[in-house]
Design an enzyme around this catalytic site. Structure first.
Site, PDB file in Angstrom:
ATOM      1  N   SER A   1       0.881  -0.809  -0.092  1.00  0.00           N
ATOM      2  CA  SER A   1       0.138  -0.046  -0.153  1.00  0.00           C
ATOM      3  C   SER A   1       1.187   1.596  -0.021  1.00  0.00           C
ATOM      4  CB  SER A   1      -0.941  -0.015   1.257  1.00  0.00           C
ATOM      5  OG  SER A   1      -0.266  -0.091   2.178  1.00  0.00           O
TER       6      SER A   1
ATOM      7  N   LYS B   1     -12.420   0.196  -2.124  1.00  0.00           N
ATOM      8  CA  LYS B   1     -11.140   0.766  -2.658  1.00  0.00           C
ATOM      9  C   LYS B   1     -11.279   0.562  -3.487  1.00  0.00           C
ATOM     10  CE  LYS B   1      -8.183   0.326   0.737  1.00  0.00           C
ATOM     11  NZ  LYS B   1      -8.618  -0.253   1.887  1.00  0.00           N
TER      12      LYS B   1
ATOM     13  N   HIS C   1      -5.824  -3.675  -2.653  1.00  0.00           N
ATOM     14  CA  HIS C   1      -5.289  -2.643  -3.447  1.00  0.00           C
ATOM     15  C   HIS C   1      -5.335  -3.049  -5.062  1.00  0.00           C
ATOM     16  CE1 HIS C   1      -4.290   0.529  -0.545  1.00  0.00           C
ATOM     17  NE2 HIS C   1      -3.784  -0.356  -0.214  1.00  0.00           N
TER      18      HIS C   1
END
Length: 388
Positions: free
Chosen positions: A182, A242, A210
């Site tokens: 990240s 996300k 992610h």
């Protein structure tokens, strides 16, 4: 009445953070999540969020959430194992399992809770976890809760990991890794990690916070990016707050693993079920992700534009192939100065400092999204050139 020494100690700790340039500041937004933010009365172009596909305020998700609220209400009222598991939750779990190619999936309220559930449910005393040193804080905390032996290996160091696995006599073993790291934006060597897991009879737990929605065919994630199938060795965690644009997380794995989590993961059993409204929005989000090749291609072009534009600055740009683009400044106060200067120009880029990243590697963490425009990226490039 004199102040308690307890409070004096807290004040001293806060002062020490400030002196080291490590004080965190929370800002309140007066606009929905997106590339255009309004903070403290200022209009800004935000490069802060992990809304990689620009879905957080997508009309399709807003409509699905409203329609879901009219049918299911807002709250679930109880934990999933009491009475808080509603039809939208069940439909979403089935859809996520099919989308990722695993037999079964289990919803969690956040990615942090998912990670806290996985490791202690599968491991305990006498077992061993082999974790990358740059793993997310939630994975670090999960290992501590499990009470398993923690064997950390240098970031991406497969040789050291192999030696640690070979020398371990633990009853059960688990390799634990972020898929996309990240703060650096690089990818874990998942094919090699899976090979080691198979050779040393270990689970491979992959946190794809992610990568899900962004990488791989139709955004199916980092496993799909590396053409890895749904091996029984794999325990896959994907975040839904996300690229998916809402909130929550899921774990996809073999039937026996999911049943173990359902029966034993304390962060699943002892928390109220997530809102059915969110589940309805996420069902709409999965359709957009599956058909989102244009968004992903636009995101790749913007990322390439940024990287090309910053190649000749004095600051180090890490070799990240993802939407996370770290610009290493180094000094805590210098990164704060640069971030503040960008802010004054209407560009909001977060300054990331220790302990989130190693000492001496303070950085701007530029988050690219498919909702940004080439003109906005060009403005950031020009500003960074001026400041460099």
């Amino acid at each position: 009445m004199s102040e308690s020494p307890l409070y004096a100690e807290l004040a001293a700790q806060s002062l020490q953070l400030a002196e080291n340039g490590l004080t965190r500041r929370r800002r309140t937004l007066d606009a929905p999540c997106g590339p255009l933010a309004r903070v403290d009365g200022r209009d800004l172009v935000s490069f802060c969020s992990n809304d990689y596909l620009g879905l957080a305020n997508a009309p399709e998700l807003v409509e699905a959430a409203g329609a879901g609220a009219r049918v299911w209400g807002v709250g679930s009222g109880a934990s999933h194992l009491v009475s808080g598991h509603m039809r939208p939750h069940e439909d979403l779990e089935e859809r996520l399992a099919a989308f990722t190619g695993f037999p079964r999936a289990l919803l969690f309220s956040t990615g942090y809770l998912a990670n806290l559930g996985i490791v202690p449910a599968l491991l305990g005393r006498g077992d061993a976890v082999f974790s990358d040193k740059l793993n997310h804080a939630s994975l670090i905390d999960a290992v501590q809760l499990s009470r398993a032996d923690n064997k950390r290996y240098p970031h991406g160091d497969l040789d050291t990991l192999e030696r640690l696995l070979a020398s371990s006599s633990a009853r059960r073993k688990m390799i634990l890794t972020d898929a996309v790291f990240s703060m650096d934006g690089d990818l874990a060597p998942l094919p090699a990690l899976l090979e080691l897991a198979e050779r040393f009879d270990a689970w491979l737990v992959v946190d794809d916070a992610h990568g899900f929605g962004v990488l791989g065919d139709q955004g199916r994630g980092s496993l799909a990016h590396f053409k890895l199938g749904a091996s029984q060795r794999l325990v896959y965690m994907g975040t839904l707050g996300k690229a998916a644009g809402a909130s929550g997380a899921f774990v996809a794995a073999h039937e026996a693993v999911i049943e173990c989590l359902l029966q034993n993961a304390r962060s699943y059993i002892f928390t109220t079920g997530s809102s059915p409204v969110v589940a309805c929005a996420l069902l709409a989000s999965l359709k957009l992700i599956e058909n989102g090749d244009a968004r992903r291609e636009h995101l790749r072009r913007l990322t390439a534009q940024l990287r090309d534009g910053l190649t000749d600055t004095r600051w180090k740009l890490l070799p990240s192939p993802t939407a996370i683009q770290p610009v290493i400044i180094g000094d805590n106060f210098e990164v704060l100065r640069v971030a503040d200067a960008l802010y004054q120009r209407g560009l909001w880029v977060p300054a990331i400092r220790p302990p989130t990243v190693p000492k001496g590697s303070a950085r701007l963490r530029v988050s690219m999204t498919a909702a940004h425009s080439p003109a906005q990226v060009a403005a950031l490039i020009d500003a960074l050139h001026d400041l460099a």
